[in-house]
Each structure stands twice: as C-alpha cells, then as structure tokens.
Design a protein around this motif. Structure first.
Motif, PDB file in Angstrom:
ATOM      1  N   UNK A  11       0.846  -1.195   0.000  1.00  8.94           N
ATOM      2  CA  UNK A  11       0.000   0.000   0.000  1.00  8.94           C
ATOM      3  C   UNK A  11       0.883   1.248   0.000  1.00  8.94           C
ATOM      4  N   UNK A  27      -7.803   0.604   4.779  1.00  7.34           N
ATOM      5  CA  UNK A  27      -7.095   0.219   3.568  1.00  7.34           C
ATOM      6  C   UNK A  27      -7.934   0.514   2.336  1.00  7.34           C
ATOM      7  N   UNK A  28      -9.195   0.753   2.577  1.00  2.70           N
ATOM      8  CA  UNK A  28     -10.095   1.023   1.447  1.00  2.70           C
ATOM      9  C   UNK A  28      -9.587   2.255   0.705  1.00  2.70           C
ATOM     10  N   UNK A  63      -1.580 -11.573  -4.010  1.00  2.00           N
ATOM     11  CA  UNK A  63      -2.912 -11.835  -4.537  1.00  2.00           C
ATOM     12  C   UNK A  63      -2.967 -11.530  -6.042  1.00  2.00           C
ATOM     13  N   UNK A  64      -4.017 -11.974  -6.721  1.00  2.00           N
ATOM     14  CA  UNK A  64      -4.098 -11.774  -8.166  1.00  2.00           C
ATOM     15  C   UNK A  64      -3.867 -10.333  -8.611  1.00  2.00           C
ATOM     16  N   UNK A  65      -4.320  -9.371  -7.786  1.00  2.00           N
ATOM     17  CA  UNK A  65      -4.157  -7.980  -8.228  1.00  2.00           C
ATOM     18  C   UNK A  65      -2.702  -7.512  -8.252  1.00  2.00           C
ATOM     19  N   UNK A  72       3.622  -3.007 -14.407  1.00  2.00           N
ATOM     20  CA  UNK A  72       4.385  -1.762 -14.321  1.00  2.00           C
ATOM     21  C   UNK A  72       5.876  -2.036 -14.544  1.00  2.00           C
ATOM     22  N   UNK A  87      -3.880 -19.277  -2.393  1.00  2.00           N
ATOM     23  CA  UNK A  87      -4.329 -19.099  -1.007  1.00  2.00           C
ATOM     24  C   UNK A  87      -3.429 -19.862  -0.038  1.00  2.00           C
ATOM     25  N   UNK A  98      10.377 -16.300   1.720  1.00  2.00           N
ATOM     26  CA  UNK A  98      11.638 -16.479   1.013  1.00  2.00           C
ATOM     27  C   UNK A  98      11.777 -17.922   0.522  1.00  2.00           C
ATOM     28  N   UNK A 122       6.040  -1.761   3.699  1.00  2.00           N
ATOM     29  CA  UNK A 122       4.978  -2.078   4.664  1.00  2.00           C
ATOM     30  C   UNK A 122       5.532  -2.869   5.846  1.00  2.00           C
ATOM     31  N   UNK A 197       0.663  -3.864 -21.351  1.00  2.00           N
ATOM     32  CA  UNK A 197      -0.774  -4.095 -21.283  1.00  2.00           C
ATOM     33  C   UNK A 197      -1.147  -5.401 -21.987  1.00  2.00           C
ATOM     34  N   UNK A 218       0.757 -19.986   6.383  1.00  2.00           N
ATOM     35  CA  UNK A 218       0.721 -19.783   7.827  1.00  2.00           C
ATOM     36  C   UNK A 218       1.424 -20.913   8.571  1.00  2.00           C
TER      37      UNK A 218
END
Lengths: 260, 383, 402
Positions: A11, A27-28, A63-65, A72, A87, A98, A122, A197, A218
């Motif tokens: 973020x 975070x929104x 995550x996918x995003x 970039x 997941x 790592x 972060x 793109x 985890x």
C-alpha cells in the motif's frame, strides 16, 4: 545473462490512515504501488540488460491484483513476469515467503543475478532478500549502492555500511539487495506501457510449484502476529516563541539535562 | 466530470500525471527562479515517448492526435506552466511539418522530433508584427537552389534551445499576406543566430528569444508546401495548436485550484478552517465550475479536430479564449484564498498567477480570438 | 481455508470488522464474510468474536526435530568493526539481562572477530554472564557466508533459547541468513522485547507500515527465538567491574571460514564522522536549507553538541547532502535522544525515519508544517537566525561546563 528481480506490491504508505474510532488501518481506497525500494531493483535490472545484454524476469508473490505491479515493471523494460499466487501461501512470514520465492526461482532455473529492494515499505523487515539467497545457498550482498562491473562471471559492488562502504566481489549467481542511491528509476514509456498491457503474465500456483506444505503459508511460518495496535501518538508539543535569542535560551534550558 | 476517456487516453493522462508529480513539480520553483531551460524534464518526457504522441506511427510516433496532446499539456501545466510550454511549443513547431511537409521532410525531421532528440519551434512574431501577422518583414529571396533569409523574429518560444525551426518569411512582398512562405531552418545554419533572451513575468522555465537571420542560406528543399502558403500553414497550425494553449490554461487553473482547496481546508482562522466560511466556499465553487466548463470546451474542440471536422477556427478560438480567461480568474482567486501567504514567493501559488497571464496573450491575444469568433458568426449568418 | 466464519453462529454483529486491522471483513447478507486476499490471518477477529463464530485453523505445530526444551539462555550477537565493539551490542546486553531475570537464565555474548581479547571484560561488566569467542584472522571483518556458517554451528551446538542482534546493516543481513538455515522465527527491527509471564516466550514488538502500526510477534514453536533490535532503544547497563564471567573459545576448520564473495576493500567516508545510527543528537536539514552551503550551520551546531548531521529526502535529492545522510523511508531510521529538524516540513516518509526519537525539536517558518505535529518543541521562525543562536548558547554552556 539472466536477471531475476523480486518485487512486492505494497500500500502507498503515505495513505495508510487509522480509523480513530475502531483503531484499525483504513485500507479502502489506498492505492497499491510497487515497493519503492523494488523500483531501484527493477531499474538496475533494466540497466544491466541495456549495458551487458540480459534476459530479465520479474517475480512477485501476492494476490491476483499484484499483476498490476508486474505490468508496471514490464512497462519499464523488464522482459517477462511471473506471479506466484495461491491461497496456500497466505499468511506467510519472511521465512515462508523467502522459501516460496526461492523455489519459484529454482523453477525458472538458470539465473545469474537476483535483485531485490533493500526492504519493503509495509513490513520493513529486510529479511526476504537474504532469506532467498540462504535458501538457494548462493552468496549475497545487501545494501548495494553501486554495481561497479560485471566481468568474467564476477560482479563487483559497493555495499553501504554505517560508516562508509565495502567493495565486494562475488561470483555469479548471487543475490543483491539495493538501496536508493544505486540509481534513479525511470518512468515507464508509453510504448512500454502498451507492450505491458498486452503481455502475458505467467501465474504459478501451488499446483505448479508443489512445495512442502510444512514450509508454506501460515503453517510454514515460524512467527505469528498476536497483536496489532496503534502506537500512542506523539503528544503535540510546546511551541516556543520570542526572538531568536530568547528561543535559543528557552530551548537550552529544556535540553540541558539531555546533553552530557 | 467523466470525459469517457479510452483506455489509451487514460494511460497517457496517468503517465503525464506521474511525470508531472514526480519529476516536474519538485523542480518547478527552481526553474522559475533560475530561468534555466529544463532539459532534465525534457529528457524525461522524451524517454516516456510523449513527444511522439501526435506524430504518425510511420515516423516513429504513436499516431495519436491533438486530444492526447492536450491531456499531456494539461497534466504538465498542473505542476508547472513553464515546463509544459517547452513541450507544447515543440509540438507547435512540429505541426507544420506533419501537416505540410513532403515525404523527405517528414522522414528527415519527424523521427528525431518524435523521440524528443531534438525540439522544434515555430517563428512568426516580429517586433512589428504581432497580432497583425501580415506585417512581417523577414524576407526569403530565392537564389538558385537556395533561399536567403534576412530579418528578425522575436518572442520565439524554445528559441535557442530548439534545433528545428519553422520560420515564416516573405517571398513576395508585393502580394501581402499571400506572399509569405514557411521554411524549415536548422540551428547552426550559418547566418542564423540568437539575440536577447527575454526576462519574463511567468513561464520562466521556458526560453523566449530573438532569432536573427543575416544572409542565412537554406536549401530550397526546406520550403514547406509551396511559396505563398505561409499564412495558410500558420492558420492551420494554430487551429491545431490552440486547444493545446487552452489545455495549458486549464492545467494551470486546476493546479492553482487544488492548492487553494487544500489550503482552505487546512488554514484555521477564528478557530475554524476557512473552508467553512461561505465567502470561501462560493469562491471555490465558482472556480471549480469555471475550470470544468473550460475543460469541456477544450476537450470537445480537440476531439473535433481529431475526428476531421473542418472549420474549427471559431471553436478553437472559443476554447483558447475562455480557458485562458478562466485561468487568469482562477489563479487570481487562488492567491486571494491564500491571503498574505499567497503573495509570497515561498508559496507556490503566485507563480500560477504569473504563468496564467501569458495564455491570454500568446498564439493570438484573446482580443484577436474574439475577432475570429465574431467573424465566423457573421459569416455563418450570411450563409 | 485457514480461516472461516461459522455461519450458524454469526449474528452479523460487526465486532470482527472493528477488530480487523486489514479491513478484510464485510457483512454480506447479515453475516460476516472475509476477503482472503486482504486477510493476513492475524487472528484479531477470532479474539474479538464473542460468539466464537470465527475459526482460525492454527497451524499444527510441526513435529520438530529439535525439542524446544533443550534450548536455554539468551544470546546476544556482539557486533564488532575494526575490532571495536559497537554500542548497540551493549544496549542489547542490558536488555538481555532484564529478560534473563524473567527466565532465570544466563546471558551469553557471542563474538566473532580477530584480536578481541582486550574487549571481553567490558562485555562482562555490561551484562554478559559468559562469552563465546571465535577469534580468527579470517573473521576480522564481517562477511556474510563465514559468519553465517560459524553462527549456525554455534547455535546447533549450544542451543540458545533466544538470540538478539542489532538491526544494523550487518545484523540484518547475517541473522536473516542464519534464520533460514536453522528454520527459526525472526522478527526485524524490534523496539520492544518482553517475556510472556505464562508461556515464558519472547514477545517481540515492532513498528510496521512505517510506524503507523505496531505489531507484537511470537515464535512459540521454534528455537531460538530471534530478533534484530533497533539502535538506541534499549538501555545499556552501567559497567559493573565486579562482574565475572567465563570465556569459551571456539575454533572451526578452515572450510567454515570460506567465502565465495570476497571483501575487497573497506572505504570509510570522511563526511560521516559520527555514525548517524549511533548518534545521541542529530541535527537534520530539509528543503528549507535552501542550498548546500547552508548545511555548514547545521554541521557547526552538531559539532558543538557532539552529534551528527542528517538530511531529508528533499535535501538529498537537491544534491545538498550525500545519500548516506538521508533519514526517512528511503534512507535511514534513527532514534536519537534529540532530533533537531531544521527546515523540514515533515512528510510522512520523513517522520517514519525519526519519530521514535526521544525529543524532537522542529524549526520551520511554515506554522502548518506537519513536523510540528510530532515535535516536542516547535519553533516557528527563521532557522538561519535560530540555529546560529542555538550554536552560540550551547557553545557557552559547554565552555562553562569545563
């Protein structure tokens, strides 16, 4: 030469706000960016490609995003991109992260140089870069501020230390983590953006990587976060006024006891 | 307001925004102070392919048109009107070659201009030929395979820094406006030198300079179009470029407005942020509305051009005039909102007011724009 | 699915939403729903839910080859440069003593280097109950691979319960590498350490998101529990010359000392007379300094105070100061006793690097500069008048003190 750049989507820290009522991170609407230190790693990768001729690959776990971050990097001139996303990898600490990245790099195979940012903005741990080289059992140089040369399979770099720097030579393959001083990242070009793109991004999940479940996510993470809280905000201070001489006098009284 | 940009347009706008925020805003005050030419910023724009967006693909550009150029100019102007004009002026110098250049001329000049390796400039104005462009005195006399240029151009944006100049000169004085022609003149041509660099109120990052031609001999291949087409070329070029000046005005206004808005929310007086006072609120509301109206006019006009609509002289004059008047009004109000701080050079806002003024003056003063609009209105009535 | 909502139990009360630090929970159809792309599996919602409607499958502790009960004592990795012990090591010994009392165990200093015999007493006086010393010419200067090899071997042999190390350039590179080799939990750049009184495990607290949030981290099932610790946060002990301790000397075969990477040269930069990370006082300048020459004013003040000079990103980007002086997100993190910010507006990226300083003095002519929100003492005014006045006053004070 094959160069692999590891990046993380984070973020945009400046925008991280805390909801005073609920005491949680809002975070929104917070934009995601490439970790600023990783931008230097990407730029250095592209420069090595321009100077020595290299094939460059960028990888990230997320995550996918996180695909946006990879695009970039492509728009800045990196050749290929791999997203590690499953997941099963959620909740990874630096050990498991790592481990996962190191194994993805093994799967790419045939690498000469791995570049990472010094740390992520972060988490600020600076542990994943050295963790990857440790898993791969290759030499590492952290806090690199300059690559002097790459010649005959040996890289010579300057590593920033507290009171100066060390000049270090390492055989390839090796891993470097880089600091801001190493370069100034370019902005993407329009042609690069158009190419990025349309580029195809390889996605590897647990199915492709098939990693030991004891070492991922985890359950593969030795550390656990048990509490998250907002630090007590610094109390707003006292404003000193007067002419410069008066102010200096007041400040002297206030600081006297702290100065030995 | 949503202008329904295409993906490509949005990409260009976002890139220009990023460049403006990261590479231009931090240096805007420095260049305003030193009046040095912002080569660093030009390099960034070149590296990002922005000089090529309006140049056809076959000459190394992106093949896009006027609207994307306006988007870029607007975003850059939000950060610095001066640096933005260096960019826009190169586009102004490039348009005549795109519009009227022959194949050889295009091949020779456009790829370098698209890559930002060289900058362009357009030279029309003379000490005694401002709004009355037909009064130009610079001459071009044909001698064998050459033209010999003599005369003085002044107030030329990018003068001294650009390497490719499109110069309007009289080839036949007896024909008045129909005796003017356009030539491509390269920097370092013998007989072509630069005079005084102007010390300006605003857009101080840009270079504004005299061009001096003393028996300057240029090959006849450098004639653009045909002899006598000088004014047609000028008019068509301005029709293309006016939305760019208008976009610059919108960007300057937007940049000033954002600073004023942020300040109004932050500045406390009488134990309240000043944005809670109606006097300030109404100013902000008017500013935002005026900017949006100007933007809508500019975008509509740019899209007309790109879609091949003819006779856009009136629309492009309207866009340029309205947007620049808005820029002057909005930047003045922005200074007012910042009060005493606004008047100080330590704060970035007074620069916007200085930068805005030129947009009412150059590429045809707003009075000339009104003439154009009125003339067209009357012509349309007569139909 | 490592975390799930038991739909039958959930009443949609939204307590979990308030507890979630990652904004990962929404109420959909009157039931909580977790966005796994945002969820960090931290478990905050599990604790918050009064109905026990959230199930976090805690990882089954992996049956470890090592029995964690075999691990005892607190180790401090003692950092040396040029055969000189770095101050952060004394800070850690001080903290380790405090923790050792709660665990009733010993504090062991682990020292790798060359020709260090004359420094051992000081380590014991300042908190080491014993020292493990590996003295070899090959370890004279830090190198990642031999240091990792040796430390891994020592850990496997002696099995410490906790290992602390300074969050320095060396510490962060070395310990990260070691933690991977022995599969131990490692927490970076801690600012708080404590022992859980019931479970007797190390509670490691550290800033994340640039200091916007704090996280407490444990590593209950792995040993040693490892942490790097920020400079200047922990208190060193006053030297107690009566303290005694034994020194264990370890020697390894040559293969342990080999390194593929080779240290060619060490360049000490003259400009950094005082190590920023270790400085008690930092005088720092930003955009408001106007030009490089004006940093002399700060250098003078710093010299009088025995401090170091820092700079904001703006000042470094303008070329007024070298990058090695940059403080903030993309530079160094410091926490001196006194931080004097001159002409620094206080963008969040800068605050991140200095807001754990004990006292912050801000001098800025802009009364709205965000730096004033964190300043202990704020001065709205012209730094070019105030800084010289301060220098003069402190000079007088020092002269009197002598």
């Amino acid at each position: 030469m094959n160069v692999i750049v590891c990046i993380k989507q984070v973020p945009q820290t400046t925008d991280v706000k805390i909801n005073p009522q609920t005491n949680t991170l809002i975070r929104e609407g917070v934009e995601s960016i490439i970790n600023p230190f990783d931008m230097y790693a990407i730029e250095e990768g592209v420069r090595i490609k321009e100077k020595y001729g290299a094939n460059t690959t960028v990888i990230t776990m997320g995550p996918p995003q996180a695909e946006e971050a990879l695009r970039e990097a492509l728009s800045m001139g990196i050749d290929e991109a791999i997203l590690i996303s499953d997941r099963a990898y959620a909740g990874s600490d630096t050990w498991a992260t790592s481990y996962t990245l190191a194994n993805a790099i093994r799967k790419i195979g045939n690498f000469d140089l791995i570049l990472c940012g010094k740390q992520a903005s972060d988490g600020d741990t600076a542990q994943v870069g050295p963790g990857i080289s440790s898993h791969l059992d290759i030499p590492q140089v952290t806090y690199v501020k300059r690559i002097q040369q790459i010649k005959d399979n040996i890289i010579r770099v300057e590593r920033m230390m507290e009171e100066g720097y060390h000049v270090i030579e390492s055989p390839l393959p090796c891993l470097l983590t880089v600091v801001k001083e190493i370069n100034e990242p370019r902005l993407p070009s329009l042609k690069g953006m158009l190419r990025a793109k349309q580029a195809k991004i390889t996605v590897w999940t647990q199915k492709e990587l098939n990693l030991d479940p004891q070492h991922i996510g985890l359950s593969g993470s030795p550390t656990q976060v048990i509490k998250i809280f907002t630090p007590a905000p610094r109390a707003g201070g006292q404003i000193l006024s007067g002419d410069p001489e008066e102010i200096a006098g007041k400040l002297l009284e206030l600081l006297k006891s702290e100065i030995s | 307001m949503d202008y329904l940009l295409t993906d490509e347009e949005r990409m260009i706008k976002d890139l220009a925004y990023k460049i403006a925020e990261e590479k231009i805003r931090p240096v805007a005050a420095k260049y305003d102070q030193t009046e040095e030419f912002p080569w660093e910023a030009m390099k960034v724009l070149a590296q990002s392919d922005l000089f090529g967006i309006f140049i056809p693909e076959e000459y190394g550009g992106m093949g896009l048109k006027v609207f994307p150029l306006c988007l870029v100019t607007e975003e850059l102007s939000r950060a610095c009107g001066g640096i933005a004009v260096c960019y826009a002026a190169s586009a102004l110098g490039t348009f005549p070659i795109i519009l009227f250049g022959n194949e050889e001329q295009k091949k020779k000049y456009l790829p370098d201009l698209a890559g930002g390796k060289r900058l362009a400039a357009f030279a029309l104005t003379e000490p005694e030929a401002g709004s009355d462009a037909s009064a130009i005195k610079t001459t071009a006399k044909k001698e064998g395979n050459y033209y010999i240029l003599n005369g003085l151009k002044h107030f030329i944006t990018n003068g001294g820094e650009a390497e490719v100049y499109v110069v309007i000169a009289m080839t036949d004085k007896t024909k008045g406006a129909r005796g003017a022609s356009a030539f491509i003149v390269e920097k370092n041509t013998p007989g072509f030198s630069f005079g005084k660099k102007e010390d300006k109120l605003g857009i101080r990052a840009s270079s504004t300079r005299e061009l001096i031609f003393t028996d300057c001999k240029i090959p006849k291949e450098n004639l653009l179009g045909k002899e006598g087409m000088g004014f047609i070329i000028t008019m068509k070029t301005f029709d293309m470029s006016r939305p760019g000046v208008a976009a610059q005005a919108v960007g300057i206004a937007q940049g000033a407005f954002e600073i004023a808005l942020r300040y109004a929310k932050q500045r406390q007086q009488f134990d309240k942020p000043i944005s809670s006072f109606q006097g300030i609120q109404w100013m902000l509301a008017d500013m935002a509305t005026q900017i949006e109206a100007a933007r809508a006019l500019v975008y509509a006009c740019a899209r007309e051009i790109d879609n091949g609509i003819k006779d856009i002289a009136k629309d492009s004059a309207m866009a340029k005039m309205f947007a620049s008047d808005v820029a002057m009004k909005v930047t003045t109000d922005a200074v007012q909102i910042l009060g005493g701080y606004g008047y100080m050079r330590d704060y970035p806002i007074e620069k916007y007011m200085r930068d805005a003024k030129i947009t009412q003056i150059y590429e045809g003063t707003n009075q000339i724009q009104r003439n154009i609009i009125a003339l067209q209105l009357i012509k349309e009535m007569a139909k | 699915m490592p975390i799930k909502i038991i739909i039958e139990k959930c009443t949609g009360c939204s307590l979990c939403i308030k507890a979630c630090p990652f904004d990962a929970i929404r109420i959909l159809d009157k039931k909580a729903s977790i966005d796994l792309n945002k969820c960090n599996l931290c478990g905050a919602c599990v604790e918050a839910c009064k109905l026990k409607a959230i199930l976090l499958e805690k990882p089954q502790p992996i049956p470890l080859a090592k029995d964690i009960k075999d691990y005892k004592d607190i180790w401090v990795f003692i950092e040396q440069k040029n055969s000189k012990i770095q101050p952060v090591s004394y800070e850690l010994l001080g903290k380790a003593q405090e923790l050792a009392k709660k665990l009733s165990c010993q504090v062991v200093g682990v020292l790798l280097g060359y020709n260090l015999d004359d420094q051992l007493d000081e380590l014991i006086w300042r908190g080491a109950d014993s020292i493990i010393l590996v003295d070899s010419e090959k370890l004279a200067n830090f190198q990642d691979e031999p240091y990792t090899n040796v430390l891994v071997k020592l850990i496997n042999k002696y099995k410490p319960e906790i290992l602390l190390c300074g969050a320095t350039a060396i510490g962060r590179a070395l310990i990260s590498r070691v933690a991977v080799k022995i599969k131990a939990g490692l927490t970076a750049d801690c600012t708080g350490l404590d022992i859980d009184p019931e479970r007797k495990i190390l509670l490691q607290t550290r800033p994340a998101f640039g200091g916007n949030i704090m996280a407490t981290i444990i590593s209950p099932d792995y040993r040693p529990q490892m942490a790097t610790v920020r400079h200047k946060v922990m208190q060193p002990m006053e030297p107690d010359k009566k303290r005694k301790g034994k020194v264990i000397r370890e020697v390894f075969d040559n293969s342990s000392y080999t390194s593929r990477a080779r240290l060619v040269e060490i360049i000490e930069e003259v400009e950094s007379l005082v190590n920023l990370a270790e400085a008690d006082i930092i005088v720092s300048g930003g955009r408001g300094m106007g030009r490089a020459e004006n940093f002399r004013l700060l250098e003078e003040l710093a010299r009088v105070l025995g401090g170091a000079v820092g700079a904001s990103r703006a000042a470094v980007d303008a070329g007024w100061m070298p990058y090695s002086h940059q403080i903030g997100q993309t530079g160094r993190t410091v926490s001196p006793k006194i931080y004097i910010a001159c002409g620094i507006s206080g963008q969040i990226q800068h605050l991140v690097g200095m807001q754990s300083s004990k006292i912050i003095v801000a001098i800025n002519k802009d009364p709205f500069a965000p730096i004033f929100k964190v300043a202990t003492y704020g001065i709205v005014g012209d730094l070019f008048q105030i800084v010289p006045a301060l220098t003069k006053r402190f000079k007088e004070l020092k002269a009197k003190g002598r």
